[in-house]
Design an enzyme around this catalytic site. Structure first.
Site, short mmCIF file in Angstrom:
data_model
loop_
_atom_site.label_atom_id
_atom_site.label_comp_id
_atom_site.label_asym_id
_atom_site.label_seq_id
_atom_site.Cartn_x
_atom_site.Cartn_y
_atom_site.Cartn_z
N PHE A 295 -14.33 -3.07 0.73
CA PHE A 295 -15.33 -2.09 0.29
C PHE A 295 -15.25 -1.82 -1.20
O PHE A 295 -16.27 -1.62 -1.87
CB PHE A 295 -15.17 -0.79 1.10
CG PHE A 295 -14.99 -1.04 2.57
CD1 PHE A 295 -15.87 -1.88 3.25
CD2 PHE A 295 -13.93 -0.50 3.27
CE1 PHE A 295 -15.69 -2.15 4.60
CE2 PHE A 295 -13.75 -0.77 4.62
CZ PHE A 295 -14.62 -1.60 5.28
N ARG B 158 -1.66 -4.60 3.67
CA ARG B 158 -1.43 -3.66 4.77
C ARG B 158 -0.04 -3.82 5.37
O ARG B 158 0.59 -2.83 5.78
CB ARG B 158 -2.48 -3.89 5.87
CG ARG B 158 -2.19 -3.12 7.13
CD ARG B 158 -3.27 -3.25 8.17
NE ARG B 158 -2.91 -2.51 9.36
CZ ARG B 158 -2.43 -3.08 10.48
NH1 ARG B 158 -2.29 -4.39 10.56
NH2 ARG B 158 -2.11 -2.34 11.52
N ASP C 279 -7.87 -6.10 12.84
CA ASP C 279 -9.25 -5.66 12.58
C ASP C 279 -10.21 -6.84 12.46
O ASP C 279 -11.42 -6.69 12.65
CB ASP C 279 -9.32 -4.82 11.29
CG ASP C 279 -9.01 -3.36 11.55
OD1 ASP C 279 -8.88 -2.98 12.73
OD2 ASP C 279 -8.88 -2.60 10.58
N HIS D 104 -5.36 -3.26 2.00
CA HIS D 104 -5.83 -4.04 3.15
C HIS D 104 -6.57 -5.31 2.72
O HIS D 104 -7.62 -5.66 3.27
CB HIS D 104 -6.71 -3.19 4.07
CG HIS D 104 -5.97 -2.04 4.70
ND1 HIS D 104 -5.47 -1.00 3.96
CD2 HIS D 104 -5.63 -1.79 5.98
CE1 HIS D 104 -4.86 -0.14 4.76
NE2 HIS D 104 -4.93 -0.59 6.00
N GLU E 230 -18.52 4.38 -0.67
CA GLU E 230 -17.72 3.73 -1.71
C GLU E 230 -18.49 3.53 -3.01
O GLU E 230 -17.92 3.62 -4.10
CB GLU E 230 -17.19 2.39 -1.21
CG GLU E 230 -16.22 2.49 -0.03
CD GLU E 230 -16.91 2.68 1.31
OE1 GLU E 230 -18.16 2.59 1.36
OE2 GLU E 230 -16.21 2.92 2.31
N ARG F 280 0.84 -1.21 0.00
CA ARG F 280 0.00 0.00 0.00
C ARG F 280 0.87 1.25 0.00
O ARG F 280 0.51 2.29 -0.56
CB ARG F 280 -0.98 0.00 1.18
CG ARG F 280 -0.32 -0.02 2.53
CD ARG F 280 -1.33 0.07 3.67
NE ARG F 280 -0.72 -0.29 4.93
CZ ARG F 280 -0.95 0.33 6.07
NH1 ARG F 280 -1.78 1.35 6.13
NH2 ARG F 280 -0.37 -0.06 7.19
#
Lengths: 279, 313
Positions: free
Chosen positions: B83, B167, B117, B109, B58, B10
């Site tokens: 998303f 990530r 998460d 991610h 999104e 990323r």
């Protein structure tokens, strides 16, 4: 263009709608007819477009967010000269460039649409792009009133209001009917005008079948700075065809041969009256 | 191995956008309130007027990107894979894929290395979803060098592209002078003759580690790095399968619909070969550190080594 000429074009557009849907044996006549006067005004007066050069860079853009009423858009495009009127009878048929819902293979169509709630976002993107490049073309999008139940409409409206996109006009065809019944009984989006006002739109309520009001609304929209405009047009679903008017049954159904004959007779009667008016 | 350079893809994404932003004045970046996490903040700092924060919406962001592409922009839509590919799937399909617009989706991610998460944010289905859309290019780079090359290739390519980024920091493995990137081309990163390990993304490093361990036991594993899941470099995979006769796929993604499925699709049509698919075995992930999760689900070098060994009997 004077109102009588517009009325005659609108009546042709309605004939094209009924003919296309009858030929396809499927499609959405109700919402196409309710917006026929709007399609006519957009393509015969309001939009800066060129049928001979559909992709010209500085053209105004139109996104039909309520894409199921493609027959109305196609008919207006055909009568405006983007493609032959005869081709309207290929609607929804295998190999036709007139798909059930709009896509980019049709001359004059600026965005594929039909999955409700998505067209308005694309229109907002176009308006934003014009602003970023200081281009002065304008962007128009037409939504159904039932479509307002889609959450994405409000995501797009929040963004357009926040970004003060005054080159954007969102038109809502408020014919009060969706597939399952009257919109206020299914899942009411009312008050439509107050909702758009809350999203920082300049809102104008008009009669969808009055060309003076349509013209005045667009003039007001162009004069509005610092916020997008929403035109809520109060319309009659199925307008012009007696048995389709204000009837939810004609949302997404084609007329059979007998019904087609009655529908065309209705429109020919209107045509005769307009010709009398002209004389 | 402590001196191996590590960087999250990323980060590479954000850095590549900043670099390309200077070359392409029509490149714009869209975010949904995650610029700090997707690393597009790097681009935003350099070109604030070309960074568009759409807020937490999104689906609308994808539509706005579609509209921007129709008026001459090259939009990069950025969000978490969950998303971008998940929540906005239908917008990507109908507003980008169907009209074949020049929209690029940078999905960060992805996979279980999201870590703490937990499962709600660990997207193990994005490759499957994006692969199913006609005309969509799907890429999953393995390190910093490949990630930056993939972003550049996406800009140069006309049409919709989905690129998956991670990530967590991963080792740089493509740092060699003859490295060349092309959409649709895989590469043999280690030659072997007993088994072919086809890997994508962060799993290429695991596959290389596993191949090293297998070598110590006299098993010669060929490792293929597939960055472009679609269109797949079928010739490269078929040629290797012809040589080794056995194939193992490794991905930080469900074994349903991703790299493993793509490889099986190709081999079943061109050279039927037994394939063992490593990845998430039709389960959701969970909270934990990225390293602990990768180990638990058998996608680290040790896990791949064990699975390959067991497979070869």
């Amino acid at each position: 263009m004077n109102n009588l000429e517009l009325k005659k074009h609108a009546n042709d557009v309605r004939k094209g709608i009924v003919t296309a849907v009858h030929s396809a044996k499927a499609g959405h006549p109700g919402g196409s007819l309710s917006a026929a006067d709007m399609y006519t005004f957009l393509y015969f007066e309001e939009l800066n477009i060129d049928p001979a050069n559909p992709g010209k860079e500085d053209r105004d853009r139109f996104v039909l967010s309520k894409g199921h009423t493609a027959p109305g858009l196609y008919s207006a495009l055909a009568y405006r000269g983007f493609f032959p009127v005869e081709d309207l009878t290929t609607l929804r048929k295998l190999g036709s460039y007139l798909q059930g819902h709009p896509n980019l293979h049709t001359p004059g169509v600026d965005m594929a649409s039909g999955s409700l709630g998505q067209g308005i976002s694309a229109a907002v993107g176009m308006a934003l792009g014009a602003k970023m490049d200081n281009k002065d073309f304008r962007v128009y999008t037409l939504l159904g009133d039932g479509e307002l139940e889609e959450g994405q409409v409000w995501e797009a409206s929040m963004f357009a209001g926040h970004r003060k996109l005054d080159n954007l006009v969102v038109i809502v065809d408020n014919n009060n009917l969706q597939i399952d019944g009257p919109i206020d009984q299914v899942c009411s989006p009312y008050p439509i005008d107050k909702k758009f006002e809350a999203f920082n739109f300049h809102v104008i309520n008009i009669d969808a079948h009055d060309f003076d009001q349509i013209r005045a609304a667009f003039r007001e929209a162009r004069a509005t700075k610092g916020q997008p405009t929403c035109i809520v047009m109060h319309s009659l679903k199925g307008k012009g065809v007696s048995f389709m008017e204000n009837s939810v049954d004609w949302h997404g159904k084609a007329p059979n041969d007998e019904e087609y004959a009655v529908a065309m007779a209705d429109l020919e009667k209107i045509e005769a009256e307009l010709e009398k008016e002209e004389a | 191995m402590a001196d191996v350079k590590k960087i999250a893809t990323r980060e590479s994404y954000g850095n590549a956008l900043k670099e390309l932003g200077a070359e392409y004045p029509n490149l714009v970046v869209l975010d949904a309130d995650l610029a700090a996490a997707t690393k597009t903040g790097t681009f935003k700092k350099a070109y604030p007027e070309r960074h568009i924060d759409c807020g937490i919406a999104e689906c609308n962001m994808v539509g706005i990107a579609a509209g921007l592409s129709l008026v001459g922009k090259i939009p990069f839509v950025s969000s978490f894979a969950m998303f971008a590919a998940g929540r906005a799937f239908e917008q990507v399909r109908n507003s980008v894929g169907y009209p074949h617009l020049n929209v690029k989706i940078g999905a960060t991610h992805a996979g279980i290395t999201v870590g703490e998460d937990g499962a709600s944010h660990q997207c193990n289905e994005d490759l499957a979803l994006m692969r199913a859309i006609p005309g969509m290019v799907v890429m999953c780079p393995s390190d910093d060098i490949e990630a930056k090359a993939a972003v550049r290739a996406a800009v140069e390519y006309q049409g919709p592209v989905y690129i998956r980024f991670g990530r967590s920091a991963v080792p740089v493995i493509n740092d060699r002078p003859d490295y060349h990137f092309e959409i649709g081309k895989g590469s043999v990163v280690r030659e072997g003759s007993d088994v072919t390990i086809v890997a994508t993304g962060i799993c290429v490093d695991s596959a290389l580690g596993a191949a090293q361990k297998l070598q110590e036991e006299g098993i010669s594993a060929e490792v293929i790095n597939i960055c472009t899941i679609k269109p797949l470099d079928e010739d490269l995979i078929v040629a290797s399968a012809k040589k080794t006769g056995r194939v193992v796929t490794v991905e930080e993604h469900s074994v349903i619909g991703g790299l493993g499925s793509a490889v099986c699709d190709a081999l079943s049509a061109k050279l039927p070969t037994p394939v063992k698919k490593l990845g998430m075995q039709d389960v959701f992930g969970e909270s934990g550190s990225a390293a602990a999760l990768v180990a638990k689900y058998g996608l680290d070098a040790e896990g791949v080594y064990k699975s390959v060994k067991e497979y070869l009997g």
